[in-house]
Write a protein that holds these residues in place. Structure first.
Motif, PDB file in Angstrom:
ATOM      1  N   GLN A 100      25.704 -28.932 -27.902  1.00 62.24           N
ATOM      2  CA  GLN A 100      24.827 -27.572 -27.986  1.00 62.24           C
ATOM      3  C   GLN A 100      23.536 -28.117 -27.779  1.00 62.24           C
ATOM      4  O   GLN A 100      23.107 -29.061 -28.524  1.00 62.24           O
ATOM      5  N   ALA A 101      22.607 -27.645 -27.056  1.00 56.96           N
ATOM      6  CA  ALA A 101      21.230 -27.934 -26.925  1.00 56.96           C
ATOM      7  C   ALA A 101      20.673 -27.481 -28.291  1.00 56.96           C
ATOM      8  O   ALA A 101      20.789 -26.450 -28.711  1.00 56.96           O
ATOM      9  N   PRO A 102      20.034 -28.675 -28.861  1.00 64.83           N
ATOM     10  CA  PRO A 102      19.410 -28.284 -30.242  1.00 64.83           C
ATOM     11  C   PRO A 102      18.403 -27.261 -30.068  1.00 64.83           C
ATOM     12  O   PRO A 102      17.203 -27.458 -29.253  1.00 64.83           O
ATOM     13  N   LEU A 103      18.166 -26.538 -31.270  1.00 63.80           N
ATOM     14  CA  LEU A 103      16.982 -25.582 -31.405  1.00 63.80           C
ATOM     15  C   LEU A 103      15.615 -26.305 -31.360  1.00 63.80           C
ATOM     16  O   LEU A 103      14.641 -25.619 -30.950  1.00 63.80           O
ATOM     17  N   LEU A 118      26.300 -30.073 -40.032  1.00 65.00           N
ATOM     18  CA  LEU A 118      25.948 -29.439 -38.705  1.00 65.00           C
ATOM     19  C   LEU A 118      25.418 -29.787 -37.649  1.00 65.00           C
ATOM     20  O   LEU A 118      25.811 -29.588 -36.419  1.00 65.00           O
ATOM     21  N   LYS A 119      24.531 -30.761 -37.758  1.00 59.79           N
ATOM     22  CA  LYS A 119      23.696 -31.372 -36.831  1.00 59.79           C
ATOM     23  C   LYS A 119      24.618 -32.508 -36.000  1.00 59.79           C
ATOM     24  O   LYS A 119      24.534 -32.214 -34.778  1.00 59.79           O
ATOM     25  N   LYS A 120      25.450 -33.045 -36.653  1.00 60.67           N
ATOM     26  CA  LYS A 120      26.477 -33.807 -36.085  1.00 60.67           C
ATOM     27  C   LYS A 120      27.456 -32.911 -35.225  1.00 60.67           C
ATOM     28  O   LYS A 120      27.855 -33.461 -34.067  1.00 60.67           O
ATOM     29  N   ILE A 148      13.167 -32.799 -33.133  1.00 60.01           N
ATOM     30  CA  ILE A 148      13.674 -33.181 -34.631  1.00 60.01           C
ATOM     31  C   ILE A 148      15.042 -33.946 -34.264  1.00 60.01           C
ATOM     32  O   ILE A 148      15.448 -34.961 -34.707  1.00 60.01           O
ATOM     33  N   ALA A 149      15.780 -33.526 -33.204  1.00 57.62           N
ATOM     34  CA  ALA A 149      17.179 -34.156 -32.831  1.00 57.62           C
ATOM     35  C   ALA A 149      16.686 -35.451 -32.244  1.00 57.62           C
ATOM     36  O   ALA A 149      17.691 -36.169 -32.636  1.00 57.62           O
TER      37      ALA A 149
END
Ligand code: SF4
Ligand code: SF4
Length: 199
Positions: free
Chosen positions: A107-110, A98-100, A114-115
């Motif tokens: 999508q801007a990471p929450l 899902l990260k990939k 961590i990203a």
């Protein structure tokens, strides 16, 4: 009041199929027993999102929330949930997928830090076949600094420099910081496997 999710079967099927294929996990085998929920190492950090709920989001086609929630970004891939799952579902592989997918969808990471950490780790690991601390930290910190400058968070820049300098000194004292660029023997193999998996 939260808006109800409009269930679109075709969209849900396509999304679930992609996650299953890319993660190698059979999500339809999940019967929501929640053994994974009680075992998650970061359960106290992720609010109501537990592995079983993440799987339910995927299967119901709630793509937007499945791609960007606390569990996706805080999962430490410890595989404890998979060890307890009667159907051997490894949520750690699902969160990685899902990260990939979130990145591919721009999508801007929450959790931007961590990203950045994840990107720096993959970048260095792919280049050298192992993580080189100096390169990894430089890449990671550069991305963080750019974010702070963009957000005009100058206090955060100062704190970051202070924290990371203390950490670097402590690593050097413990001889855990390597200054050379060491590479692993099989690094070409690692690159090849990564490219193959990407395809
Ligand atoms: S333990 Fe396995 S089957 Fe049970 S809810 Fe979690 S993922 Fe689903
Ligand atoms: S692999 Fe991720 S989701 Fe599973 S127990 Fe560990 S932290 Fe939780």
């Amino acid at each position: 009041m939260t808006a109800a999710l409009a269930f679109k079967p075709e969209k849900a099927r396509t999304f679930a199929k992609e996650v299953m294929e890319r993660s190698g996990q059979n999500l339809v085998a999940c019967y929501q027993c929640r053994r994974c929920a009680g075992a998650c190492s970061v359960g106290e950090e992720t609010g109501y999102i537990t592995p079983d709920r993440l799987i339910r989001m995927i299967l119901t086609g709630d793509q937007e929330n499945a791609l960007n929630n606390e569990l996706v970004w805080k999962c430490v891939s410890c595989y404890t949930c998979g060890t307890r799952c009667p159907n051997e579902i490894q949520t750690g592989r699902i969160t990685e997928t899902l990260k990939k997918m979130a990145k591919e969808a721009h999508q801007a990471p929450l959790q931007p830090q961590i990203a950045h950490f994840h990107d720096a780790f993959v970048h260095s690991g792919l280049r050298w076949g192992r993580v080189n601390e100096m390169e990894f930290m430089a890449f990671y910190e550069l991305r963080n600094m750019i974010d702070h400058v963009k957000g005009k968070k100058f206090g955060a820049i100062f704190n970051e420099i202070k924290t990371q300098s203390t950490l670097a000194l402590s690593m050097m004292r413990l001889k855990r910081m390597h200054f050379g660029f060491l590479s692993a023997k099989g690094r070409q193999e690692i690159k090849r496997l990564y490219k193959k998996k990407k395809k």
